[in-house]
Scaffold this motif. Structure first.
Motif, PDB file in Angstrom:
ATOM      1  N   HIS A   4       0.837  -1.198   0.000  1.00 30.04           N
ATOM      2  CA  HIS A   4       0.000   0.000   0.000  1.00 30.04           C
ATOM      3  C   HIS A   4       0.872   1.248   0.000  1.00 30.04           C
ATOM      4  O   HIS A   4       1.870   1.314   0.714  1.00 30.04           O
ATOM      5  CB  HIS A   4      -0.900   0.039   1.239  1.00 30.04           C
ATOM      6  N   THR A   5       0.470   2.229  -0.790  1.00 31.51           N
ATOM      7  CA  THR A   5       1.118   3.532  -0.796  1.00 31.51           C
ATOM      8  C   THR A   5       0.122   4.526  -0.223  1.00 31.51           C
ATOM      9  O   THR A   5      -0.967   4.698  -0.765  1.00 31.51           O
ATOM     10  CB  THR A   5       1.531   3.938  -2.228  1.00 31.51           C
ATOM     11  N   ILE A   6       0.504   5.162   0.881  1.00 35.58           N
ATOM     12  CA  ILE A   6      -0.398   6.043   1.614  1.00 35.58           C
ATOM     13  C   ILE A   6       0.155   7.458   1.572  1.00 35.58           C
ATOM     14  O   ILE A   6       1.343   7.676   1.828  1.00 35.58           O
ATOM     15  CB  ILE A   6      -0.507   5.604   3.095  1.00 35.58           C
ATOM     16  N   SER A   7      -0.702   8.425   1.279  1.00 33.03           N
ATOM     17  CA  SER A   7      -0.338   9.835   1.346  1.00 33.03           C
ATOM     18  C   SER A   7      -0.931  10.412   2.629  1.00 33.03           C
ATOM     19  O   SER A   7      -2.126  10.255   2.886  1.00 33.03           O
ATOM     20  CB  SER A   7      -0.895  10.573   0.129  1.00 33.03           C
ATOM     21  N   MET A  47       3.578  13.296   3.516  1.00 32.51           N
ATOM     22  CA  MET A  47       4.354  12.077   3.703  1.00 32.51           C
ATOM     23  C   MET A  47       3.794  11.033   2.757  1.00 32.51           C
ATOM     24  O   MET A  47       2.580  10.869   2.675  1.00 32.51           O
ATOM     25  CB  MET A  47       4.199  11.546   5.131  1.00 32.51           C
ATOM     26  N   VAL A  48       4.669  10.341   2.052  1.00 35.22           N
ATOM     27  CA  VAL A  48       4.243   9.212   1.229  1.00 35.22           C
ATOM     28  C   VAL A  48       4.900   7.981   1.855  1.00 35.22           C
ATOM     29  O   VAL A  48       6.128   7.874   1.908  1.00 35.22           O
ATOM     30  CB  VAL A  48       4.647   9.387  -0.246  1.00 35.22           C
ATOM     31  N   ILE A  49       4.060   7.087   2.346  1.00 36.62           N
ATOM     32  CA  ILE A  49       4.525   5.917   3.085  1.00 36.62           C
ATOM     33  C   ILE A  49       4.130   4.652   2.325  1.00 36.62           C
ATOM     34  O   ILE A  49       2.979   4.505   1.924  1.00 36.62           O
ATOM     35  CB  ILE A  49       3.890   5.879   4.496  1.00 36.62           C
ATOM     36  N   ASP A  76      -5.246   6.443   0.635  1.00 36.09           N
ATOM     37  CA  ASP A  76      -4.607   5.246   0.088  1.00 36.09           C
ATOM     38  C   ASP A  76      -4.451   5.451  -1.414  1.00 36.09           C
ATOM     39  O   ASP A  76      -5.400   5.280  -2.177  1.00 36.09           O
ATOM     40  CB  ASP A  76      -5.442   4.002   0.391  1.00 36.09           C
ATOM     41  N   LEU A  77      -3.265   5.854  -1.831  1.00 36.11           N
ATOM     42  CA  LEU A  77      -3.026   6.122  -3.251  1.00 36.11           C
ATOM     43  C   LEU A  77      -3.107   4.858  -4.092  1.00 36.11           C
ATOM     44  O   LEU A  77      -3.497   4.904  -5.254  1.00 36.11           O
ATOM     45  CB  LEU A  77      -1.652   6.774  -3.434  1.00 36.11           C
ATOM     46  N   SER A  78      -2.747   3.730  -3.512  1.00 32.95           N
ATOM     47  CA  SER A  78      -2.715   2.491  -4.281  1.00 32.95           C
ATOM     48  C   SER A  78      -4.106   1.952  -4.583  1.00 32.95           C
ATOM     49  O   SER A  78      -4.247   1.005  -5.351  1.00 32.95           O
ATOM     50  CB  SER A  78      -1.868   1.434  -3.561  1.00 32.95           C
ATOM     51  N   ALA A  79      -5.149   2.571  -4.037  1.00 33.73           N
ATOM     52  CA  ALA A  79      -6.523   2.145  -4.336  1.00 33.73           C
ATOM     53  C   ALA A  79      -6.976   2.652  -5.703  1.00 33.73           C
ATOM     54  O   ALA A  79      -7.962   2.165  -6.257  1.00 33.73           O
ATOM     55  CB  ALA A  79      -7.476   2.651  -3.256  1.00 33.73           C
TER      56      ALA A  79
END
Length: 158
Positions: A4-7, A47-49, A76-79
């Motif tokens: 997952h990539t979270i902003s 923050m991009v985690i 959730d950017l990966s969504a």
């Protein structure tokens, strides 16, 4: 387990990064990569985690982040379709006889040589994590002396 990539949009205050990373550690969530920088709004940082887990884990992370006072927004950017990039600097052992082979690999990955020394080259590569990993794998036989990467930065498309 999915990646997952979270902003996370946060107030630009001392200690916010420590509180966010501490939250992950206390809850037993791993951070694969984290990048932090100024956002489009003055006084706020983004923050991009990148982390791994199932959807339930991601939901838990999001809820816990919103409990932190300085957290404004979690996405959730990966969504959704997203653009994600990473920068890597790779110092490779390179005697002059090997340089044409190395330059062939560098060109294939649309990377650039940013420094040439008597016995080494420094290559800059920009792309997704898989591209950086693939290029590093091909450069390993030449001898990677140093490897530094930024971590993923991302945003949704469109």
């Amino acid at each position: 387990m999915r990646r997952h990539t979270i902003s996370v949009l946060v107030n630009n205050q001392p200690g916010v990064l420590q509180r966010v990373s501490g939250l992950f550690g206390r809850r037993g969530f791993n951070i694969e990569s984290i990048t932090v920088g100024a956002s489009e709004e003055q006084g706020l940082s983004r923050m991009v985690i990148v982390t791994t887990g199932d959807d339930r884990t991601l939901e838990q992370i999001s809820k816990q982040l919103y409990k932190l006072v300085d957290v404004i927004k979690v996405v959730d950017l990966s969504a959704n379709p997203m653009v994600a990039r990473e920068l890597a600097l790779i110092k490779i052992s390179a005697v002059p006889a090997q340089r044409p082979e190395i330059l062939g690999i560098v060109e294939t990955f649309r990377a650039a040589v940013v420094d040439i020394g008597p016995h080494s080259l420094v290559v800059q590569a920009v792309g997704d994590t898989d591209k950086i990993d693939a290029m590093a794998e091909l450069l390993k036989p030449y001898g990677i002396r140093e490897f530094s990467r930024t971590g993923v930065t991302a945003m949704t498309r469109g």
